[in-house]
Design a protein around this motif. Structure first.
Motif, PDB file in Angstrom:
ATOM      1  N   THR A 328       0.927  -1.184   0.165  1.00  0.00           N
ATOM      2  CA  THR A 328      -0.126  -0.212  -0.069  1.00  0.00           C
ATOM      3  C   THR A 328       0.733   1.121   0.076  1.00  0.00           C
ATOM      4  O   THR A 328       0.445   2.339  -0.007  1.00  0.00           O
ATOM      5  N   GLY A 329       1.931   1.169   0.167  1.00  0.00           N
ATOM      6  CA  GLY A 329       2.990   2.277   0.412  1.00  0.00           C
ATOM      7  C   GLY A 329       3.224   2.289   1.939  1.00  0.00           C
ATOM      8  O   GLY A 329       4.034   3.522   2.312  1.00  0.00           O
ATOM      9  N   GLY A 395      -5.792   6.645  -3.328  1.00  0.00           N
ATOM     10  CA  GLY A 395      -6.742   5.994  -3.784  1.00  0.00           C
ATOM     11  C   GLY A 395      -6.590   4.373  -4.067  1.00  0.00           C
ATOM     12  O   GLY A 395      -5.280   4.025  -3.955  1.00  0.00           O
ATOM     13  N   ASN A 396      -7.717   3.586  -3.595  1.00  0.00           N
ATOM     14  CA  ASN A 396      -7.735   1.923  -3.930  1.00  0.00           C
ATOM     15  C   ASN A 396      -6.337   1.626  -2.996  1.00  0.00           C
ATOM     16  O   ASN A 396      -5.493   0.621  -3.460  1.00  0.00           O
ATOM     17  N   PHE A 397      -6.377   2.016  -1.991  1.00  0.00           N
ATOM     18  CA  PHE A 397      -5.303   1.609  -0.686  1.00  0.00           C
ATOM     19  C   PHE A 397      -3.916   1.792  -1.219  1.00  0.00           C
ATOM     20  O   PHE A 397      -3.041   1.016  -0.745  1.00  0.00           O
ATOM     21  N   LYS A 398      -3.517   2.855  -1.768  1.00  0.00           N
ATOM     22  CA  LYS A 398      -2.220   3.314  -2.126  1.00  0.00           C
ATOM     23  C   LYS A 398      -1.981   4.427  -1.415  1.00  0.00           C
ATOM     24  O   LYS A 398      -2.642   5.402  -1.531  1.00  0.00           O
ATOM     25  N   PHE A 399      -0.845   4.645  -0.908  1.00  0.00           N
ATOM     26  CA  PHE A 399      -0.448   5.891  -0.202  1.00  0.00           C
ATOM     27  C   PHE A 399       1.035   6.219  -0.534  1.00  0.00           C
ATOM     28  O   PHE A 399       1.775   5.282  -0.944  1.00  0.00           O
ATOM     29  N   SER A 400       1.419   7.587  -0.704  1.00  0.00           N
ATOM     30  CA  SER A 400       2.623   7.894  -1.008  1.00  0.00           C
ATOM     31  C   SER A 400       3.221   8.784   0.172  1.00  0.00           C
ATOM     32  O   SER A 400       2.348   9.618   0.670  1.00  0.00           O
ATOM     33  N   ASP A 401       4.406   8.583   0.271  1.00  0.00           N
ATOM     34  CA  ASP A 401       5.047   9.696   1.332  1.00  0.00           C
ATOM     35  C   ASP A 401       5.316  10.885   0.798  1.00  0.00           C
ATOM     36  O   ASP A 401       6.118  11.205  -0.058  1.00  0.00           O
ATOM     37  N   VAL A 402       4.763  12.020   1.427  1.00  0.00           N
ATOM     38  CA  VAL A 402       4.901  13.409   0.962  1.00  0.00           C
ATOM     39  C   VAL A 402       5.317  14.211   2.070  1.00  0.00           C
ATOM     40  O   VAL A 402       5.263  15.471   2.105  1.00  0.00           O
ATOM     41  N   THR A 403       5.908  13.686   3.102  1.00  0.00           N
ATOM     42  CA  THR A 403       6.720  14.262   3.905  1.00  0.00           C
ATOM     43  C   THR A 403       7.426  15.600   3.662  1.00  0.00           C
ATOM     44  O   THR A 403       7.291  16.601   4.048  1.00  0.00           O
TER      45      THR A 403
END
Length: 578
Positions: A328-329, A395-403
Motif C-alpha cells: 500500500t505504500g 486511492g485504492n489503498f495506495k499511499f505515498s510518502d509526501v513528508t
C-alpha cells in the motif's frame, strides 16, 4: 518507610538502577530530606484517613510553638452549585500571618475542613517544593499537595484538594511541623457518582475479558517470552467505530505484544461480543494505536493498526470482515526504521479522501530487542528521534510518502507521541498539532497548496513540556477552536527545578524552561488572529498528574465542555520491585 534495597549482597546487573532509585546517593541530598518529610506526612495522612484527629494524635507531629490560621476553611466561596455537585474554594495570600495554635485547635480546624466527613477513603500528600532554611534549629520549608476522598453522613461523596506551605523544624532528631499555611483549598460535594462501572456487564460474556483484559502486565511479562517485545508501559489504546454499519459503536482494543488485539461487536443491549477471530483483526504485534476510517470511500469503516514495526491497513468487505491490504505504500515506515506509535487522519489536500499523519518515537531494533534511539538531547529540545510521516491517500489503498514535499520534515524528529488535526485558523483546510515528549511541540499550519509551516512559536503554543496528547474544542463558546495539551505534572521535577543549584551555569531562561516542563497540562485559548493565549493556570486545568491522554466531553449535558484526563505511571504492589 521502606526504601528500595538489594535483596542480596551479591553484585548484580541492576546495581546502577538501585543507585539511582535510592535517594541521597547523588548530588541532590534534598531528595533524601524529602523522603524523611514524607514519612511524617504519611503519619498525618493516616490520621486523616482514619479520622483520628484528636489532639493526642496530632500533638507528636507538631513542633513547640506551632502556628497556623483558619482562613482557608472559614472563607470559602461557592464557585459551582448544581443539583448534583457543589464546589467551594478559597485562596489565601502567601503573606497571610499565622498565629499560635494548639493541637486541639488544629484538630478542630482539620475536622471543619473535612466538612463533617463520616468516613475517609484516602488521604495523600505530595511534596512539590522544598527549600532548606538558614536557621537553628534546622528547618525546611515545603509546599505540599493534599488530596483526600471520603463520604459524608448523608451519603454524599467528598473530595478535598489543598495546597499547604509548611515549615518543618528538627526537634529531638525528628522533623516536626512548625507552621502550616493552607494557601489554596477546594472542597467538592457530589450527591451521587455520575458514572457507574459497567465493564464486566458489557464485556463479561466473553472469555477474553477475564482471560486477557483482566490480567495485568506484570503477570503477562512473567509468562510470555521476552521476544514478544511486550512494553511495560502499556502503550496500547482503544478505537471506537461502527464497523458493521448497524448504527451502534463497536470497540477495537489493542493488547500488549504477544496477545491478540480484540474486536468487540456491539449487541445493541449494552453488551459486546468478541468478534476477533471472525473479523480477522487479531494482530499480535506491539500496537501503539489504531484508527477506524473509510480509507477507500466505499461507505464502510476500514481499520489502520499502528504497530512498532509497520503500519497495517485492513479493508472492510462491507459485511464486517477485514482483509489486510499489502503493498500500500505504508511499508515505507518499516524501511525508515522508525517505531510508529500513533496516527491521525484528515483530507489535508481537499481531494475527498483521508490521508494519514503517523508519529514515531524511537527506532525499531528487531524482535526481542528493545526499540532504541539516541538519548533525547537536549532534553528540553530534542530533535534526534524517529521521523514522523505524512502519507497521501492516492486511492485504492495506495499511499505515498509526501513528508518532504509537504515540508513536514521540519522539526520532525522530536520523539512524538500524539497528533491531531483541526482547522484552527478557519481557512477551510486542516492543520495539525504534534505533541512531543522532549520539549517543543509543533503546530503545522496548512498553507493550502499542499505544504505546511511550523508556526508553533509565533502562535504561542510551542508548549515546552513532555507532550503526551492533544485535543481540540471550543471550550469558551466563542466560535474558535481551542487547544488542550497533555503533559506531565511532576512533584519531583518541581522540587528539583526550584533548587538553587539546578542547571548549574545554565541561563535563567533555561532553568525556567525546566520548571515549566514539570508544571503539567496546557489550555490554549484561540484568539482568532493566528495566536493563542495560555489559560492553563487561570482555568486550573494544568494539574492532570502524569497525563497520557485527554478529551473534552460535556459529561453533565449542561452545554459546557468538560475535560477528562487519563493519568498514571508504572507501579506495583511490592516496594521491592522496580
Amino acid at each position: 518507610m521502606l526504601r528500595p534495597e538489594r535483596t542480596s549482597s551479591r553484585a548484580g546487573l541492576l546495581d546502577w538502577v538501585f543507585e539511582k532509585v535510592a535517594s541521597g546517593r547523588d548530588e541532590w541530598p534534598v531528595e533524601k530530606l524529602n523522603d524523611e518529610l514524607n514519612d511524617r506526612l504519611k503519619e498525618l495522612s493516616e490520621r486523616i484517613s482514619t479520622l483520628d484527629l484528636g489532639e493526642d494524635s496530632l500533638g507528636p507531629l507538631l513542633a513547640s510553638g506551632f502556628r497556623s490560621h483558619t482562613r482557608a476553611s472559614e472563607q470559602l466561596d461557592t464557585i459551582l452549585s448544581e443539583s448534583h455537585l457543589e464546589v467551594e474554594r478559597s485562596e489565601v495570600p502567601e503573606s497571610e500571618p499565622t498565629h499560635p495554635m494548639t493541637p486541639l485547635e488544629l484538630s478542630r480546624e482539620l475536622k471543619r475542613s473535612l466538612g463533617g466527613a463520616s468516613r475517609m477513603e484516602k488521604a495523600k500528600f505530595k511534596v512539590f517544593r522544598i527549600q532548606r532554611r538558614e536557621s537553628m534549629p534546622p528547618s525546611v520549608s515545603t509546599r505540599v499537595l493534599l488530596e483526600a476522598d471520603g463520604l459524608l453522613a448523608s451519603g454524599e461523596l467528598l473530595q478535598i484538594r489543598s495546597v499547604w506551605d509548611c515549615v518543618w523544624i528538627q526537634e529531638s532528631s525528628s522533623w516536626r511541623l512548625g507552621e502550616l499555611l493552607p494557601i489554596r483549598f477546594e472542597r467538592s460535594r457530589l450527591k451521587a457518582r455520575p458514572f457507574v462501572e459497567v465493564s464486566q456487564d458489557a464485556l463479561g460474556g466473553n472469555a477474553s475479558y477475564f482471560l486477557q483484559l483482566q490480567v495485568g502486565l506484570d503477570q503477562w511479562r512473567r509468562r510470555l517470552d521476552s521476544a514478544s517485545g511486550m512494553d511495560v508501559y502499556g502503550h496500547q489504546g482503544v478505537s471506537v467505530g461502527d464497523f458493521d454499519g448497524d448504527g451502534w459503536e463497536d470497540l477495537y482494543i489493542a493488547q500488549p505484544a504477544g496477545l491478540p488485539n480484540r474486536l468487540y461487536r456491539n449487541q445493541r443491549d449494552g453488551t459486546f461480543v468478541d468478534s476477533t477471530e471472525w473479523s480477522g483483526l487479531g494482530v499480535l504485534d506491539t500496537t501503539g494505536g489504531s484508527l477506524f476510517l473509510d480509507a477507500d470511500n466505499d461507505g464502510d469503516l476500514d481499520l489502520v493498526v499502528v504497530t512498532s514495526q509497520e503500519i497495517l491497513i485492513f479493508e472492510n468487505n462491507g459485511k464486517g470482515r477485514f482483509e489486510r491490504r499489502q503493498n500500500t505504500g505504508l511499508e515505507v515506515r518499516h524501511r525508515e526504521g522508525g517505531a510508529s506509535i500513533a496516527c491521525a487522519a484528515a483530507d489535508y489536500d481537499s481531494d475527498n479522501d483521508l490521508d494519514l499523519y503517523c508519529v514515531s518515537y524511537v527506532f525499531w531494533a528487531g524482535a526481542g530487542a528493545r526499540p532504541h534511539s539516541s538519548y533525547p538531547y537536549p532534553y528540553h529540545d530534542a530533535n534526534n528521534g524517529a521521523p514522523n510521516m505524512l502519507l497521501r491517500n492516492e486511492g485504492n489503498f495506495k499511499f505515498s510518502d509526501v513528508t518532504g514535499a509537504s515540508r513536514l520534515d521540519v522539526n520532525n524528529r522530536r520523539f512524538s507521541l500524539a497528533a491531531s488535526w483541526a482547522d484552527y485558523d478557519a481557512d477551510g483546510d486542516p492543520d495539525i498539532y504534534v505533541a512531543n515528549d522532549f520539549g517543543k511541540n509543533n503546530l503545522y499550519q496548512n498553507q493550502g497548496d499542499g505544504t505546511f509551516r511550523d508556526v508553533a512559536t509565533e502562535a504561542g503554543v510551542e508548549d515546552i513540556g513532555n507532550g503526551m496528547s492533544v485535543t481540540w474544542e471550543d471550550y469558551d463558546g466563542d466560535g474558535r477552536i481551542d487547544l488542550y495539551v497533555g503533559n506531565m505534572w511532576s512533584a519531583a521535577g518541581n522540587r528539583l527545578a526550584e533548587q538553587s543549584g539546578f542547571g548549574g551555569s545554565a541561563s535563567v531562561d533555561l532553568r525556567a524552561t525546566y520548571r515549566r516542563m514539570a508544571r503539567g497540562n496546557s489550555l490554549f485559548r484561540n484568539l482568532g488572529n493566528g495566536r493563542f493565549e495560555d489559560q492553563s493556570l487561570e482555568s486550573n486545568t494544568y494539574f492532570g498528574r502524569w497525563s497520557w491522554s485527554s478529551q473534552f466531553i460535556d459529561y453533565d449535558s449542561d452545554g459546557r465542555e468538560d475535560l477528562y484526563v487519563s493519568n498514571g505511571f508504572v507501579t506495583n504492589e511490592g516496594v521491592e520491585d522496580l
